[in-house]
Scaffold this motif. Structure first.
Motif, PDB file in Angstrom:
ATOM      1  N   ALA B  64       0.845  -1.197   0.000  1.00  0.00           N
ATOM      2  CA  ALA B  64       0.000   0.000   0.000  1.00  0.00           C
ATOM      3  C   ALA B  64       0.881   1.248   0.000  1.00  0.00           C
ATOM      4  O   ALA B  64       0.579   2.241  -0.665  1.00  0.00           O
ATOM      5  CB  ALA B  64      -0.930  -0.011   1.211  1.00  0.00           C
ATOM      6  N   ARG B  65       2.007   1.180   0.702  1.00  0.00           N
ATOM      7  CA  ARG B  65       2.881   2.349   0.791  1.00  0.00           C
ATOM      8  C   ARG B  65       3.531   2.708  -0.543  1.00  0.00           C
ATOM      9  O   ARG B  65       3.961   3.838  -0.752  1.00  0.00           O
ATOM     10  CB  ARG B  65       3.962   2.104   1.839  1.00  0.00           C
ATOM     11  CG  ARG B  65       3.351   2.048   3.214  1.00  0.00           C
ATOM     12  CD  ARG B  65       4.306   2.389   4.315  1.00  0.00           C
ATOM     13  NE  ARG B  65       3.627   2.091   5.572  1.00  0.00           N
ATOM     14  CZ  ARG B  65       4.000   1.147   6.434  1.00  0.00           C
ATOM     15  NH1 ARG B  65       5.090   0.431   6.215  1.00  0.00           N
ATOM     16  NH2 ARG B  65       3.307   0.929   7.529  1.00  0.00           N
ATOM     17  N   THR B  66       3.615   1.721  -1.456  1.00  0.00           N
ATOM     18  CA  THR B  66       4.205   2.025  -2.764  1.00  0.00           C
ATOM     19  C   THR B  66       3.184   2.663  -3.702  1.00  0.00           C
ATOM     20  O   THR B  66       3.509   3.006  -4.829  1.00  0.00           O
ATOM     21  CB  THR B  66       4.716   0.743  -3.457  1.00  0.00           C
ATOM     22  OG1 THR B  66       3.580  -0.061  -3.831  1.00  0.00           O
ATOM     23  CG2 THR B  66       5.613  -0.071  -2.554  1.00  0.00           C
ATOM     24  N   GLY B  67       1.938   2.764  -3.236  1.00  0.00           N
ATOM     25  CA  GLY B  67       0.891   3.343  -4.087  1.00  0.00           C
ATOM     26  C   GLY B  67       0.219   2.328  -4.974  1.00  0.00           C
ATOM     27  O   GLY B  67      -0.776   2.604  -5.657  1.00  0.00           O
ATOM     28  N   GLN B  68       0.711   1.111  -4.958  1.00  0.00           N
ATOM     29  CA  GLN B  68       0.250   0.073  -5.876  1.00  0.00           C
ATOM     30  C   GLN B  68      -1.221  -0.287  -5.682  1.00  0.00           C
ATOM     31  O   GLN B  68      -1.925  -0.584  -6.650  1.00  0.00           O
ATOM     32  CB  GLN B  68       1.147  -1.162  -5.670  1.00  0.00           C
ATOM     33  CG  GLN B  68       0.728  -2.363  -6.449  1.00  0.00           C
ATOM     34  CD  GLN B  68       1.337  -3.620  -5.858  1.00  0.00           C
ATOM     35  OE1 GLN B  68       2.524  -3.695  -5.564  1.00  0.00           O
ATOM     36  NE2 GLN B  68       0.513  -4.652  -5.695  1.00  0.00           N
ATOM     37  N   THR B  69      -1.652  -0.271  -4.424  1.00  0.00           N
ATOM     38  CA  THR B  69      -2.985  -0.810  -4.151  1.00  0.00           C
ATOM     39  C   THR B  69      -4.071   0.262  -4.149  1.00  0.00           C
ATOM     40  O   THR B  69      -5.244  -0.065  -4.062  1.00  0.00           O
ATOM     41  CB  THR B  69      -3.004  -1.516  -2.779  1.00  0.00           C
ATOM     42  OG1 THR B  69      -2.625  -0.561  -1.782  1.00  0.00           O
ATOM     43  CG2 THR B  69      -2.045  -2.683  -2.754  1.00  0.00           C
ATOM     44  N   GLY B  70      -3.670   1.522  -4.233  1.00  0.00           N
ATOM     45  CA  GLY B  70      -4.666   2.587  -4.113  1.00  0.00           C
ATOM     46  C   GLY B  70      -4.946   3.311  -5.414  1.00  0.00           C
ATOM     47  O   GLY B  70      -5.547   4.383  -5.418  1.00  0.00           O
ATOM     48  N   MET B  71      -4.521   2.721  -6.523  1.00  0.00           N
ATOM     49  CA  MET B  71      -4.584   3.464  -7.781  1.00  0.00           C
ATOM     50  C   MET B  71      -5.988   3.851  -8.207  1.00  0.00           C
ATOM     51  O   MET B  71      -6.167   4.800  -8.965  1.00  0.00           O
ATOM     52  CB  MET B  71      -3.896   2.669  -8.884  1.00  0.00           C
ATOM     53  CG  MET B  71      -2.393   2.599  -8.641  1.00  0.00           C
ATOM     54  SD  MET B  71      -1.507   1.755  -9.933  1.00  0.00           S
ATOM     55  CE  MET B  71       0.172   1.871  -9.257  1.00  0.00           C
ATOM     56  N   GLY B  72      -6.976   3.107  -7.720  1.00  0.00           N
ATOM     57  CA  GLY B  72      -8.337   3.380  -8.149  1.00  0.00           C
ATOM     58  C   GLY B  72      -9.051   4.446  -7.324  1.00  0.00           C
ATOM     59  O   GLY B  72     -10.188   4.815  -7.638  1.00  0.00           O
ATOM     60  N   PHE B  73      -8.399   4.942  -6.276  1.00  0.00           N
ATOM     61  CA  PHE B  73      -9.064   5.938  -5.413  1.00  0.00           C
ATOM     62  C   PHE B  73      -8.725   7.360  -5.850  1.00  0.00           C
ATOM     63  O   PHE B  73      -7.676   7.593  -6.462  1.00  0.00           O
ATOM     64  CB  PHE B  73      -8.652   5.716  -3.949  1.00  0.00           C
ATOM     65  CG  PHE B  73      -9.174   4.414  -3.401  1.00  0.00           C
ATOM     66  CD1 PHE B  73     -10.472   4.329  -2.910  1.00  0.00           C
ATOM     67  CD2 PHE B  73      -8.387   3.274  -3.407  1.00  0.00           C
ATOM     68  CE1 PHE B  73     -10.972   3.129  -2.430  1.00  0.00           C
ATOM     69  CE2 PHE B  73      -8.874   2.069  -2.922  1.00  0.00           C
ATOM     70  CZ  PHE B  73     -10.167   2.000  -2.433  1.00  0.00           C
ATOM     71  N   PRO B  74      -9.570   8.324  -5.480  1.00  0.00           N
ATOM     72  CA  PRO B  74      -9.303   9.721  -5.865  1.00  0.00           C
ATOM     73  C   PRO B  74      -7.977  10.217  -5.275  1.00  0.00           C
ATOM     74  O   PRO B  74      -7.591   9.813  -4.171  1.00  0.00           O
ATOM     75  CB  PRO B  74     -10.483  10.487  -5.254  1.00  0.00           C
ATOM     76  CG  PRO B  74     -11.557   9.469  -5.045  1.00  0.00           C
ATOM     77  CD  PRO B  74     -10.848   8.192  -4.759  1.00  0.00           C
ATOM     78  N   GLU B  75      -7.337  11.089  -6.021  1.00  0.00           N
ATOM     79  CA  GLU B  75      -6.019  11.565  -5.593  1.00  0.00           C
ATOM     80  C   GLU B  75      -6.074  12.311  -4.264  1.00  0.00           C
ATOM     81  O   GLU B  75      -5.133  12.259  -3.474  1.00  0.00           O
ATOM     82  CB  GLU B  75      -5.422  12.444  -6.701  1.00  0.00           C
ATOM     83  CG  GLU B  75      -4.981  11.585  -7.885  1.00  0.00           C
ATOM     84  CD  GLU B  75      -4.536  12.410  -9.099  1.00  0.00           C
ATOM     85  OE1 GLU B  75      -3.324  12.521  -9.297  1.00  0.00           O
ATOM     86  OE2 GLU B  75      -5.404  12.934  -9.820  1.00  0.00           O
ATOM     87  N   GLU B  76      -7.207  13.001  -4.008  1.00  0.00           N
ATOM     88  CA  GLU B  76      -7.267  13.786  -2.760  1.00  0.00           C
ATOM     89  C   GLU B  76      -7.222  12.902  -1.507  1.00  0.00           C
ATOM     90  O   GLU B  76      -6.987  13.394  -0.404  1.00  0.00           O
ATOM     91  CB  GLU B  76      -8.497  14.705  -2.716  1.00  0.00           C
ATOM     92  CG  GLU B  76      -9.832  14.003  -2.797  1.00  0.00           C
ATOM     93  CD  GLU B  76     -10.387  14.003  -4.217  1.00  0.00           C
ATOM     94  OE1 GLU B  76      -9.608  13.712  -5.145  1.00  0.00           O
ATOM     95  OE2 GLU B  76     -11.589  14.282  -4.378  1.00  0.00           O
ATOM     96  N   TYR B  77      -7.448  11.611  -1.691  1.00  0.00           N
ATOM     97  CA  TYR B  77      -7.355  10.709  -0.523  1.00  0.00           C
ATOM     98  C   TYR B  77      -6.112   9.818  -0.597  1.00  0.00           C
ATOM     99  O   TYR B  77      -6.039   8.765   0.042  1.00  0.00           O
ATOM    100  CB  TYR B  77      -8.614   9.846  -0.430  1.00  0.00           C
ATOM    101  CG  TYR B  77      -9.887  10.657  -0.314  1.00  0.00           C
ATOM    102  CD1 TYR B  77     -10.156  11.386   0.852  1.00  0.00           C
ATOM    103  CD2 TYR B  77     -10.800  10.723  -1.355  1.00  0.00           C
ATOM    104  CE1 TYR B  77     -11.311  12.157   0.965  1.00  0.00           C
ATOM    105  CE2 TYR B  77     -11.959  11.487  -1.255  1.00  0.00           C
ATOM    106  CZ  TYR B  77     -12.206  12.197  -0.096  1.00  0.00           C
ATOM    107  OH  TYR B  77     -13.346  12.962   0.014  1.00  0.00           O
TER     108      TYR B  77
END
Lengths: 646, 646
Positions: B64-77
């Motif tokens: 999650a810290r690499t950004g890999q798992t959150g790609m589908g969420f809005p950037e503001e979060y």
């Protein structure tokens, strides 16, 4: 299509008795033993690998004390003297934890069987009593990393040293290490090692030797290196390992010398002159292992079906809106389709296996059984093992999916069933190779040549002489004439439903397919060779056809066994139920291969569709009795475990 | 049949780039992350369940810290704001340990997806940043013991208490306990709970609520009972659990209120008036999970094929006698037959999945996507998930068997692959149910009625109005005329090989099958109802036909995706290779269903045989490039693990 059909009322205890057959008492003893160690299913899930291996060993030794595992050995060594009983006992073990089953198979079937069948009285006296009681633990070191199916090409050597009257066992390279050997990683003190025998610099082919591999403290003896194969998909209660031999010396008497001997001064003698034939004769004595694995697979299928059918009779899903009720899973046409043809096939395979076990008992209880009977037994064993084990994989998987997420939880039984049985399709002979063996026997018509031919030899043989024999035997044209009345081809005026439930029509279709495929394979092999082809390329080009022919042969044998069984039953509801299942087995086998039957003009397009409709109708007829049909398997409740059906 | 064919020389890096497609960079990041945690595959085998669950959680949080798992969420979060990228990342995760994949799916896809899609800004502000970073762990509590597929009939209730402005969440009985909930047994502090909303004594159907289930010490909060589902077939790094709610109170704001609201004084409002429609709209927002599972299954198949093909290119078995050489496994016709049609289908599904993911990205990146596009996406997602996950089960099993005993050792990768992917066929929608969903869409032609109909409602609907629409749309007679030239029926004078490698003939066959089956289903449903049948019985009688029609539809979509992809490639060897695979996919799909095509006069008997021969020929053509074709999957070496190929 008669929609007025009323399903028979099954007498479950009577049907269970029919299934248990001649060895009902033995099967009940095993059921009792299984129930007594019922907690092993939970242990399989919760214990560490090391603890579980020990647990399985303990159970095997405890079971040995009940006489259950030694039934196939002579009475003078503490055995039961009844091969048929030993098969029945083994098959029934498959209702329980399968590591126990396989450990029993390794110790008593493979290790014990090799000593019994390949050894002579001195070996029997030295080992049998202790191994039957579980005091002497052994392993069966045949497979190597580089050679599993092609055993004749094993790399391990046993060189006779006349100076000391010893054999020197060696592993030339890592491809020749013994691999996946059950009991080797921890428990076996002794191995039956298969190695290329070299006497006076001359190779005499693969022979078996008794080789100590561990000392009394459990450490490997000098010259032996042992490695653990580690975690496997399943069967983690069995300690599979790898063995290397670095010039390990064993006395001359270590050779299991029923079929060949090396004299003290280094002369090699055998009653069987042809080395290939000798090799296959030795292998042939080990046929019992295949019979056992096939039977175990069929019984494992029963456990899966018992859980899935019982679940399908409890679990509701969706429903007619407004009614407030949801439908039982098994009231859905698709759900019946998934399970009932597999249930019918399980019964069919059960009776085919019963017949095979009886044949085995006959052949092995009579020293003078003919060569032809032995070869027929080997072929039937190979075929039944292949179809039985593939059936188990397919059935267990389908049952798991039919139970949805609940099926995924280990407590509901499918986890162990599918993981443990998975290797059945490739061990004790890879199924594909086994069907080639069946085809070879059919193509060479059990001539003397059998056993002398590898697959490429078979190609040459068929191309030279066998094709005429096969063509004559199958005499396609005569059969075609005979069938024309029974099985209408593309005739738009014929009622497509006519004859759909005619058993002799089913038999004729499966016979015709077998004979036609076999003749076709023979022709293709001959044509390929006549055209100057390389045997390997000729074989490769029609390998699927070869295997298809063998598959057709075995399906026909299975149907015949089922039909014979039903024919021998007394009239009544149970016979009616078995007749229904027999029709369902036959028609669903025909349905699965209906493309082939159409391609060859044996089913009209309309009739092919009618077969599918009739399979659906038969599934509807099985629906009211499906619970009884799985209850008749008499799986001990402790072994069903599955909380979803309680 | 041209035997002079020379296989193209594949440019592996270029093919890998083609496969990676638009999100090559994202996929490379995931590959790097996987390689970094490469030892997790061994940990899965060696660690206790408890330790491994923790290990998997740690890896998920690190990823999650690499950004890999959150790609589908809005950037503001803290997300990446790119849905397509999030699918690509997830799919690629399937090259590694699948507990990690599923834990990611549960946390970010299901839990996170529900908050994002069903919630509104206050929920986003309250939860998204923490859940994207892995600080807030949650679960998705939809499935109950008694209701998995029929979510509309869930038993859990959420009763609004206007006096305190709270919802009271309750589990009425054990069939209504939440079951198999990932993350629930140990790690989740919060659950999105699906329950029947009751306001003023009136049921408003299933809605979703944010419910805390654990306190800061990890203990269940008062009123919540949690049980561990225990050992499963696979995915034992994910802590699945059961939840019971005993009058748990949550504030009015706990309702995820994008589609419906309860005012403080207890008035229920929703922009979507029809409750069924509202329910299916809510469910529809969760389609991403199905897209992800299908893609993961396809990529898991790649890992299995990479191991089995590489093994088949190293391992030798038997050989031409006297030559001293043994043949490579993949030089056997049967071995190619086992693996190459699966390889071709994997490529086909890959491109179909790429198309689906692109559609998803489009629909979800545009607020104003049409209802029709959304329904089409849901249907495509359901179908691709079903075919992709069944394909994975079949492929992994076949690859395991093709590696014999070596395939049975856990180190060689198939153990985890098959155990972990097994549940894919039944979770995120049981495949059978999903294909019914696809059929429903086709039969009702994406009318407004879609979503309002359960399967029995569909039967009624089809019987009343839809059948004409379907018949008109498929206009069987016109198609029949159109096809008559392309696909010769039973004409003995036609060369059976003609047109076998004609892509448009393949497409026409698959289209004709789909349309004919669909019209047939419509007719049968109408006929059954017109005859006064009970919808449940009418549906049950032709359920296999319904599912067959949906299957035919999806296979056609898959072929079209593959054909389009090949058509868009530049001329050259890679295009030639893809064309070869596309032919193999199409012909092996046609071969598998050739009985149907014969039954319906679309294949002559001779042509049907020619199809089988051509599949064999195509397998021969794939043989020289099969290693390249699996190399192009670019599975990180750390994830192949398998010692048999090193």
């Amino acid at each position: 299509m008669p929609s007025q059909y009323v399903s028979p009322t099954v007498d479950v205890p009577a049907l269970a008795t029919l299934l248990d057959g001649r060895y009902a008492e033995v099967r009940q003893l095993v059921r009792k033993n299984l129930a007594q160690h019922g907690d092993i299913l939970r242990d399989a899930e919760e214990m560490s690998r090391a603890d579980f291996r020990q647990r399985v060993l303990d159970v095997v030794v405890m079971m040995a004390r009940t006489g259950q595992t030694g039934m196939g050995f002579p009475e003078e060594y503490g055995g039961g003297g009844d091969i048929g009983a030993s098969i029945a006992a083994f098959e029934t073990l498959a209702y329980g934890d399968l590591s126990v089953l396989v450990k029993v198979g390794v110790q008593f079937g493979l290790f014990g069987g090799a000593i019994l069948q390949l050894g002579t009285k001195p070996h029997h006296d030295a080992y049998l009593a202790d191994l039957v009681s579980g005091k002497l633990l052994g392993c069966f070191a045949m497979t190597e990393t580089g050679h599993g199916s092609n055993v004749q090409a094993l790399g391990t050597t046993a060189v006779y040293d006349a100076a000391t009257a010893e054999f020197v066992i060696s592993t030339p390279d890592d491809l020749a290490r013994k691999d996946y050997i059950g009991n080797a990683a921890m428990h076996a003190s002794t191995a039956v090692v298969f190695a290329q025998l070299v006497v006076n610099g001359q190779s005499q082919g693969v022979h078996a030797f008794v080789v100590p591999i561990r000392d009394e403290t459990g450490e490997p003896v000098p010259g032996v290196r042992i490695e653990d194969c580690g975690q496997k998909i399943g069967l983690n209660g069995v300690d599979n390992g790898r063995l290397w031999f670095d010039g390990v010396r064993v006395p001359r008497e270590a050779l299991l010398n029923r079929y060949a001997e090396v004299t003290a001064d280094g002369a090699y003698t055998s009653e069987i002159e042809n080395p290939d034939r000798r090799f296959f004769t030795m292998l042939g004595t080990l046929v019992q292992g295949r019979v056992c694995v096939g039977g175990a697979a069929i019984n494992a299928s029963k456990v899966a079906l018992a859980v899935a059918v019982k679940y399908g009779l409890r679990r509701r899903q969706f429903g007619t809106p407004g009614s407030g009720d949801e439908e039982l899973l098994l009231d859905y046409g698709m759900h019946r389709r998934r399970l009932f043809p597999l249930l019918a096939r399980t019964y069919a395979l059960h009776f085919a296996q019963e017949r095979l076990a009886a044949d085995l008992h006959e052949v092995f209880s009579h020293e003078d059984a003919s060569e032809r009977d032995r070869r027929a037994l080997e072929s039937r064993a190979a075929g039944t093992k292949a179809l039985g084990t593939w059936h188990a994989s397919r059935t267990i998987q389908e049952c798991r999916e039919a139970c949805g997420g609940a099926g995924y939880l280990s407590v509901n039984r499918f986890d162990a069933l599918r993981a443990d049985t998975d290797v059945f399709t490739t061990f004790e002979g890879d199924n594909t190779i086994l069907l080639q063996l069946v085809a070879k026997g059919l193509l060479t018509d059990y001539r003397d040549a059998f056993g002398d031919l590898d697959q490429f030899g078979m190609v040459r043989f068929v191309a030279s002489v066998a094709v005429e024999t096969v063509m004559e035997r199958t005499s396609v044209h005569k059969i075609l004439d005979r069938l024309r009345d029974v099985v209408p081809a593309n005739d738009p005026d014929t009622d497509p439903d006519a004859g759909l439930l005619d058993t002799s029509a089913h038999l004729n279709l499966l016979r015709w397919r077998e004979e036609h495929m076999l003749a076709g394979v023979a022709r293709r092999l001959k044509k390929g060779m006549d055209a100057g082809g390389d045997p390997a390329a000729v074989f490769s080009a029609c390998q699927d056809h070869v295997i298809g022919a063998a598959h057709a042969h075995v399906e026909r044998l299975v149907l015949e066994a089922f039909v014979d069984k039903v024919g021998a039953m007394e009239t009544g509801p149970n016979r009616e139920a078995m007749h229904l299942l027999c029709d369902l087995y036959a028609l669903s086998a025909i349905e699965r291969d209906r493309a082939w039957f159409m391609e060859h003009g044996r089913l009209s397009n309309a009739k092919s569709k009618a077969v599918t409709a009739m399979v659906n109708e038969l599934c509807r007829r099985v629906r009211p009795i499906c619970g009884d049909l799985v209850d008749a398997f008499d799986v001990p409740p402790e072994m069903l475990r599955a909380e979803i059906i309680h």
